[in-house]
Design a protein around this motif. Structure first.
Motif, PDB file in Angstrom:
ATOM      1  N   MET A 110       0.829  -1.180   0.000  1.00  0.00           N
ATOM      2  CA  MET A 110       0.000   0.000   0.000  1.00  0.00           C
ATOM      3  C   MET A 110       0.876   1.246   0.000  1.00  0.00           C
ATOM      4  SD  MET A 110      -3.336  -0.579   0.292  1.00  0.00           S
ATOM      5  CE  MET A 110      -4.379   0.146   1.504  1.00  0.00           C
ATOM      6  N   GLY A 111       0.311   2.303  -0.521  1.00  0.00           N
ATOM      7  CA  GLY A 111       1.015   3.571  -0.520  1.00  0.00           C
ATOM      8  C   GLY A 111       0.031   4.711  -0.669  1.00  0.00           C
ATOM      9  N   PRO A 112       0.394   5.880  -0.188  1.00  0.00           N
ATOM     10  CA  PRO A 112      -0.515   7.019  -0.262  1.00  0.00           C
ATOM     11  C   PRO A 112      -0.480   7.733  -1.608  1.00  0.00           C
ATOM     12  CG  PRO A 112       1.452   7.626   0.937  1.00  0.00           C
ATOM     13  CD  PRO A 112       1.578   6.163   0.602  1.00  0.00           C
ATOM     14  N   LEU A 113      -1.631   8.272  -1.968  1.00  0.00           N
ATOM     15  CA  LEU A 113      -1.752   9.227  -3.058  1.00  0.00           C
ATOM     16  C   LEU A 113      -2.086  10.540  -2.372  1.00  0.00           C
ATOM     17  CD1 LEU A 113      -2.192  10.374  -5.898  1.00  0.00           C
ATOM     18  CD2 LEU A 113      -4.470   9.351  -5.879  1.00  0.00           C
ATOM     19  N   SER A 114      -1.137  11.455  -2.350  1.00  0.00           N
ATOM     20  CA  SER A 114      -1.348  12.708  -1.623  1.00  0.00           C
ATOM     21  C   SER A 114      -1.634  13.842  -2.595  1.00  0.00           C
ATOM     22  CB  SER A 114      -0.132  13.049  -0.770  1.00  0.00           C
ATOM     23  OG  SER A 114       0.988  13.365  -1.577  1.00  0.00           O
ATOM     24  N   TRP A 115      -2.432  14.783  -2.126  1.00  0.00           N
ATOM     25  CA  TRP A 115      -2.760  15.973  -2.900  1.00  0.00           C
ATOM     26  C   TRP A 115      -2.348  17.176  -2.082  1.00  0.00           C
ATOM     27  CZ3 TRP A 115      -3.926  17.717  -7.520  1.00  0.00           C
ATOM     28  CH2 TRP A 115      -4.487  18.968  -7.655  1.00  0.00           C
ATOM     29  N   SER A 116      -1.611  18.076  -2.681  1.00  0.00           N
ATOM     30  CA  SER A 116      -1.209  19.327  -2.064  1.00  0.00           C
ATOM     31  C   SER A 116      -0.463  19.068  -0.755  1.00  0.00           C
ATOM     32  CB  SER A 116      -2.430  20.238  -1.889  1.00  0.00           C
ATOM     33  OG  SER A 116      -2.023  21.561  -1.628  1.00  0.00           O
ATOM     34  N   ALA A 117      -0.842  19.725   0.329  1.00  0.00           N
ATOM     35  CA  ALA A 117      -0.109  19.614   1.587  1.00  0.00           C
ATOM     36  C   ALA A 117      -0.199  18.227   2.219  1.00  0.00           C
ATOM     37  CB  ALA A 117      -0.584  20.671   2.577  1.00  0.00           C
ATOM     38  N   GLY A 118      -1.033  17.353   1.672  1.00  0.00           N
ATOM     39  CA  GLY A 118      -1.051  15.965   2.124  1.00  0.00           C
ATOM     40  C   GLY A 118       0.288  15.279   1.915  1.00  0.00           C
ATOM     41  N   LEU A 119       1.139  15.881   1.090  1.00  0.00           N
ATOM     42  CA  LEU A 119       2.484  15.343   0.874  1.00  0.00           C
ATOM     43  C   LEU A 119       3.281  15.293   2.174  1.00  0.00           C
ATOM     44  CD1 LEU A 119       4.902  14.427  -0.833  1.00  0.00           C
ATOM     45  CD2 LEU A 119       5.356  16.833  -1.329  1.00  0.00           C
ATOM     46  N   ILE A 120       3.063  16.228   3.065  1.00  0.00           N
ATOM     47  CA  ILE A 120       3.885  16.318   4.276  1.00  0.00           C
ATOM     48  C   ILE A 120       3.777  15.043   5.128  1.00  0.00           C
ATOM     49  CG2 ILE A 120       4.336  17.655   6.375  1.00  0.00           C
ATOM     50  CD1 ILE A 120       3.257  20.117   4.671  1.00  0.00           C
ATOM     51  N   PRO A 135       9.603   3.844  -4.206  1.00  0.00           N
ATOM     52  CA  PRO A 135       9.400   4.604  -5.445  1.00  0.00           C
ATOM     53  C   PRO A 135       8.476   5.797  -5.216  1.00  0.00           C
ATOM     54  CG  PRO A 135       9.103   2.262  -5.841  1.00  0.00           C
ATOM     55  CD  PRO A 135       9.200   2.444  -4.355  1.00  0.00           C
ATOM     56  N   TYR A 136       8.736   6.873  -5.955  1.00  0.00           N
ATOM     57  CA  TYR A 136       8.012   8.131  -5.801  1.00  0.00           C
ATOM     58  C   TYR A 136       7.579   8.639  -7.170  1.00  0.00           C
ATOM     59  CZ  TYR A 136       7.630  13.249  -5.095  1.00  0.00           C
ATOM     60  OH  TYR A 136       7.221  14.562  -5.086  1.00  0.00           O
ATOM     61  N   LEU A 137       6.308   9.007  -7.287  1.00  0.00           N
ATOM     62  CA  LEU A 137       5.784   9.580  -8.519  1.00  0.00           C
ATOM     63  C   LEU A 137       5.222  10.956  -8.210  1.00  0.00           C
ATOM     64  CD1 LEU A 137       4.933   9.408 -11.525  1.00  0.00           C
ATOM     65  CD2 LEU A 137       2.802   8.327 -10.725  1.00  0.00           C
ATOM     66  N   ARG A 138       5.715  11.963  -8.932  1.00  0.00           N
ATOM     67  CA  ARG A 138       5.236  13.335  -8.777  1.00  0.00           C
ATOM     68  C   ARG A 138       4.347  13.681  -9.958  1.00  0.00           C
ATOM     69  NH1 ARG A 138       5.517  18.077  -5.447  1.00  0.00           N
ATOM     70  NH2 ARG A 138       4.744  19.733  -6.758  1.00  0.00           N
ATOM     71  N   LEU A 139       3.110  14.085  -9.704  1.00  0.00           N
ATOM     72  CA  LEU A 139       2.198  14.564 -10.734  1.00  0.00           C
ATOM     73  C   LEU A 139       2.177  16.082 -10.668  1.00  0.00           C
ATOM     74  CD1 LEU A 139      -0.789  12.149 -10.031  1.00  0.00           C
ATOM     75  CD2 LEU A 139       1.006  11.877 -11.746  1.00  0.00           C
TER      76      LEU A 139
END
Length: 144
Positions: free
Chosen positions: A1-11, A73-77
């Protein structure tokens, strides 16, 4: 599992990823440091109240401090028109430069305009990340 974060959810998501608690991290236009956390239209009064020069204050608030320690692994949109910063993309470039495990997906205009493309990209990235994680274990299990 891994998070999909939006905006400040990245922190908080980056913190989990740096601690090795997730298989991957997907970030959509998250702020990386104190300068991208501040809204571009913040008033002078608001800015005066922030201790921009005090690194200790920002240590837990800047995702960049976690991204340099990623264990997955990290994906930046990123859209060419960011949902907060307009055409400014420096925070996205800093995020990708912070980790050797990252890849970027750049879209013309707003991310909202690219739903189908993004869903396919997410599916492919998640399947690859989970597959790589399973194959890296010594028991060599495979996903079905």
């Amino acid at each position: 599992m891994g998070p999909l974060s939006w905006s400040a959810g990245l922190i908080p998501a980056a913190r989990l990823a740096a601690e090795g608690q997730v298989a991957f991290l997907i970030d959509a236009e998250g702020p990386t440091d104190r300068f991208s956390l501040i809204h571009p239209r913040a008033s002078a009064v608001e800015l005066e109240e922030l201790p921009l020069g005090e690194d200790a204050f920002w240590q837990e608030k800047e995702a960049l401090n976690c991204l340099i320690h990623l264990k997955c692994p990290y994906l930046r949109l990123q859209g060419s028109i960011d949902h907060v910063h307009g055409s400014m993309e420096l925070h996205a470039r800093r995020a990708l430069a912070a980790t050797s495990l990252g890849e970027g997906a750049w879209f013309s205009g707003s991310l909202y305009e690219h739903g189908t493309e993004i869903l396919k990209l997410l599916k492919d990235f998640i399947l690859k990340s989970c597959s790589d994680k399973v194959h890296s274990h010594s028991d060599h299990k495979t996903l079905r």
